[in-house]
Every structure is written in structure tokens, then in C-alpha cells.
Design a protein around this motif. Structure first.
Motif, PDB file in Angstrom:
ATOM      1  N   VAL A   1      -2.276  -7.107  35.414  1.00  0.00           N
ATOM      2  CA  VAL A   1      -3.633  -7.474  35.037  1.00  0.00           C
ATOM      3  C   VAL A   1      -3.575  -8.487  33.903  1.00  0.00           C
ATOM      4  CG1 VAL A   1      -3.924  -5.622  33.333  1.00  0.00           C
ATOM      5  CG2 VAL A   1      -5.932  -6.550  34.499  1.00  0.00           C
ATOM      6  N   GLU A   2      -4.498  -9.440  33.941  1.00  0.00           N
ATOM      7  CA  GLU A   2      -4.603 -10.425  32.865  1.00  0.00           C
ATOM      8  C   GLU A   2      -5.924 -10.211  32.147  1.00  0.00           C
ATOM      9  OE1 GLU A   2      -4.357 -15.259  32.021  1.00  0.00           O
ATOM     10  OE2 GLU A   2      -3.991 -14.453  34.039  1.00  0.00           O
ATOM     11  N   ILE A   3      -5.849  -9.885  30.872  1.00  0.00           N
ATOM     12  CA  ILE A   3      -7.048  -9.654  30.076  1.00  0.00           C
ATOM     13  C   ILE A   3      -7.620 -10.996  29.646  1.00  0.00           C
ATOM     14  CG2 ILE A   3      -7.927  -8.584  27.953  1.00  0.00           C
ATOM     15  CD1 ILE A   3      -5.695  -6.480  28.339  1.00  0.00           C
ATOM     16  N   LEU A   4      -8.919 -11.148  29.805  1.00  0.00           N
ATOM     17  CA  LEU A   4      -9.557 -12.451  29.631  1.00  0.00           C
ATOM     18  C   LEU A   4      -9.394 -12.987  28.206  1.00  0.00           C
ATOM     19  CD1 LEU A   4     -12.896 -11.957  31.619  1.00  0.00           C
ATOM     20  CD2 LEU A   4     -10.820 -13.168  32.357  1.00  0.00           C
ATOM     21  N   GLU A   5      -9.160 -14.294  28.127  1.00  0.00           N
ATOM     22  CA  GLU A   5      -9.094 -14.975  26.839  1.00  0.00           C
ATOM     23  C   GLU A   5     -10.450 -14.860  26.148  1.00  0.00           C
ATOM     24  OE1 GLU A   5      -7.261 -16.472  23.827  1.00  0.00           O
ATOM     25  OE2 GLU A   5      -6.168 -16.405  25.735  1.00  0.00           O
ATOM     26  N   GLY A   6     -10.412 -14.649  24.850  1.00  0.00           N
ATOM     27  CA  GLY A   6     -11.617 -14.392  24.076  1.00  0.00           C
ATOM     28  C   GLY A   6     -11.731 -12.935  23.665  1.00  0.00           C
ATOM     29  N   THR A   7     -11.097 -12.061  24.435  1.00  0.00           N
ATOM     30  CA  THR A   7     -11.136 -10.625  24.135  1.00  0.00           C
ATOM     31  C   THR A   7     -10.435 -10.352  22.806  1.00  0.00           C
ATOM     32  OG1 THR A   7     -11.080 -10.103  26.489  1.00  0.00           O
ATOM     33  CG2 THR A   7     -10.521  -8.323  24.968  1.00  0.00           C
ATOM     34  N   GLU A   8     -11.144  -9.676  21.915  1.00  0.00           N
ATOM     35  CA  GLU A   8     -10.599  -9.372  20.593  1.00  0.00           C
ATOM     36  C   GLU A   8     -10.130  -7.926  20.477  1.00  0.00           C
ATOM     37  OE1 GLU A   8     -13.649 -10.348  17.818  1.00  0.00           O
ATOM     38  OE2 GLU A   8     -13.536 -12.508  18.193  1.00  0.00           O
ATOM     39  N   THR A   9     -10.731  -7.033  21.262  1.00  0.00           N
ATOM     40  CA  THR A   9     -10.460  -5.600  21.119  1.00  0.00           C
ATOM     41  C   THR A   9     -10.231  -4.957  22.476  1.00  0.00           C
ATOM     42  OG1 THR A   9     -11.871  -5.478  19.159  1.00  0.00           O
ATOM     43  CG2 THR A   9     -11.392  -3.408  20.274  1.00  0.00           C
ATOM     44  N   ILE A  10      -9.232  -4.108  22.556  1.00  0.00           N
ATOM     45  CA  ILE A  10      -9.058  -3.220  23.695  1.00  0.00           C
ATOM     46  C   ILE A  10      -9.386  -1.820  23.201  1.00  0.00           C
ATOM     47  CG2 ILE A  10      -7.464  -2.275  25.406  1.00  0.00           C
ATOM     48  CD1 ILE A  10      -5.886  -4.879  25.235  1.00  0.00           C
TER      49      ILE A  10
END
Length: 302
Positions: free
Chosen positions: A116-125
Motif C-alpha cells: 500500500v502507498e499512503i498518499l503524499e500530504g498525510t501527516e498522521t497515521i
């Protein structure tokens, strides 16, 4: 309704908010339809239910922390017209005002994707997002990522882990019980490294600690095969000597690599304390020499 025996729930139009823990541990609830009037879902609202799918209505504006942990979701949907949340690669995101994703909230862990590739811009998981995602072997993390919360990847199938330089916080148990991770490098900007962040990781053999980690107490318990652990020479708080991590002044022996092959070890004469988890599973070690000036040996110090 927490811990009730409900097995069927009908939520009528007009309902605006589902509060924190509202249906938590209602393990018989396997399906629920959220009304279009709903605007908010509270923290841990559906923790421990048996939901396999969830649809976020178009008017929902706020979703609290970890609304769906310990759920083996197969599908997640967002109703068309919702301006606050989006779905990409089976991940539910909160959208920032500029339209980019800013927070990963939940992942459909029962889907078969191995990467899975987490979208660019995401700051928090958020906490528990990828918890128990056994099929997941690789996650590409964006350079925008700042924090990974508690148990975010715990018990997942991750075997490849590349943490971005933007990262500053790794929460408690974030990667605990990841059976396949072999190497980890803590980036230089990480200043918060949570308790047992890499606990119960039996394949883990090599660790590199960046320059901002201030302490190393109880980070790798029950990860018995770590042979190599090094600390950045720029770190003002910690120092590694022959795969043993000390505080910079050597008054604390934080961590002894458990798979280190030495049969004898002489700790630094400056050591005054062995924090929790300092020396565990050191099966090759027969003789340990500590200075007589040691004052504190915490629980599970040895």
C-alpha cells in the motif's frame, strides 16, 4: 451500549453524533447503516464490533481517533459528496482544507493487497490503522508523514520498513508483533520513540538510531535476535559501543543487543543504572561485570 449483547442496530435519520465508545465491544454487531444526517463519529465508537464493512455518510465532518480498531474490515466507502473524507487503496483519510489528505484513519485489513502507498500530504497515521493487516508486506510512507500512533502497524505482515525523514514520533507498540521486519532505521528527526515500539519482532536483527532519540528504555522487548545496534554520532543523548547503547555520559546502560555473541561483557565504570529491558535474552552472555557503584536496576533490567 458499550459491551452490550446487541446484534442488530437501526439508526434513524436525524441522528447527528455517535459518541466515543458508543458501540465498543458489542461483538455481535456485524452490520450497521449510518444515517445521512450523521455529522460526527467519536473516538473508538465501534471498537471490537464484528463489522466487515462501513460507509461514511456524506454529511460526516468529524471522525475521532481510532473509531474502528480491532475490526477486520473488508470494505470502506465514503458517500459521494462528502467534502471531509476520502478513500484511496482501502484507506480512509481525513482531508485538509487545501484538499490534500492529512490523516489516515482506518484500513480495510482483510483485503488481499500485499502493498500500500499512503498518499503524499498525510501527516498522521492514527492508532490501529493497519493493525493485524496480515497480507500487508510493504507500506510506502510519504515524506510528509510526521507521526505514527499507537499500534498503527502492530501484528501486521510488514517485512519492508522505510521510515521517512519527516517523521518525528513513533507511538507505543507502533510496530510490535511484526514477525517479518528484519532491519529498521529510526530517522534523525524522531524525538519520540514509544514504549515497546518494536516489541516481539523475532526477525529483527539490525537497528540504527537517529540523532534525536533521547532515551532507549524498553523499546525492543522480546525481540531476541538483534545483533547490531548503532546510534548516530550526532546524537547528544545516546552512544553505541560495540552494539551496546549507553547514555552519553555512560551513567545508564540502556540496551545490550541480545544476539551479541560475546560470552563476557564489562560494562562501563560510569554505569549507575540499568533501565527496564536493558539486558534481555542475551543467551551467549555467561559473565557480566557491572561496576560496584550501580545504584538502580529497574524491573527486567537483566
Amino acid at each position: 451500549f458499550q459491551q452490550s449483547k446487541l446484534n442488530s442496530v437501526q439508526l434513524n435519520e436525524g441522528l447527528k453524533e455517535i459518541g466515543a465508545w458508543a458501540f465498543s465491544f458489542c461483538s455481535n454487531i456485524s452490520a450497521i447503516s449510518l444515517p445521512e444526517s450523521l455529522t460526527a463519529i467519536g473516538d473508538s465508537a465501534f471498537w471490537g464490533t464484528s463489522l466487515s464493512s462501513i460507509t461514511i455518510p456524506s454529511n460526516v465532518e468529524k471522525i475521532g481517533s481510532s473509531p474502528f480498531p480491532y475490526l477486520f474490515l473488508e470494505t470502506i466507502r465514503v458517500t459521494s459528496g462528502n467534502q471531509h473524507f476520502l478513500i484511496d487503496s482501502n484507506i480512509l483519510y481525513e482531508i485538509a482544507e487545501n484538499g490534500s489528505p492529512k490523516r489516515a484513519i482506518v484500513y480495510a485489513v482483510s483485503n488481499t493487497a500485499s502493498s500500500v502507498e499512503i498518499l503524499e500530504g498525510t501527516e498522521t497515521i492514527d492508532a490501529y490503522v493497519f493493525y493485524a493487516a496480515k497480507n500487508l508486506h510493504s507500506a510506502i510512507l510519504p515524506e510528509s508523514l510526521v507521526s505514527i500512533h499507537e499500534n498503527a502497524f502492530g501484528s501486521s505482515g510488514l517485512s519492508e520498513l522505510h521510515l521517512p525523514n519527516s517523521l518525528t514520533e513513533i507511538g507505543d507498540y507502533a510496530f510490535s508483533c511484526c514477525q517479518n521486519i528484519q532491519e529498521v532505521t529510526i530517522p534523525n528527526n524522531v524525538s519520540i520513540l514509544g514504549e515497546e515500539a518494536f516489541a516481539y519482532c523475532p526477525a529483527l536483527t539490525a537497528v540504527t538510531i537517529g540523532k534525536s532519540v533521547p532515551t532507549l528504555t524498553d523499546i525492543f522487548p522480546e525481540s531476541p535476535n538483534i545483533t547490531d545496534i548503532t546510534v548516530s554520532q550526532e546524537n547528544p543523548y545516546l552512544e553505541s559501543l560495540e552494539n551496546v547503547v549507553y547514555s552519553k555520559d555512560h551513567t545508564k546502560l540502556f540496551y545490550y543487543a541480545p544476539a551479541k555473541p560475546d560470552t563476557a561483557y564489562h560494562a562501563s565504570e560510569q554505569v549507575r543504572e540499568l533501565p527496564t529491558g536493558a539486558i534481555q535474552h542475551a543467551c551467549a552472555l555467561i559473565k557480566l561485570y557491572l561496576p560496584t557503584a550501580v545504584e538502580h536496576m529497574n524491573n527486567w533490567g537483566i
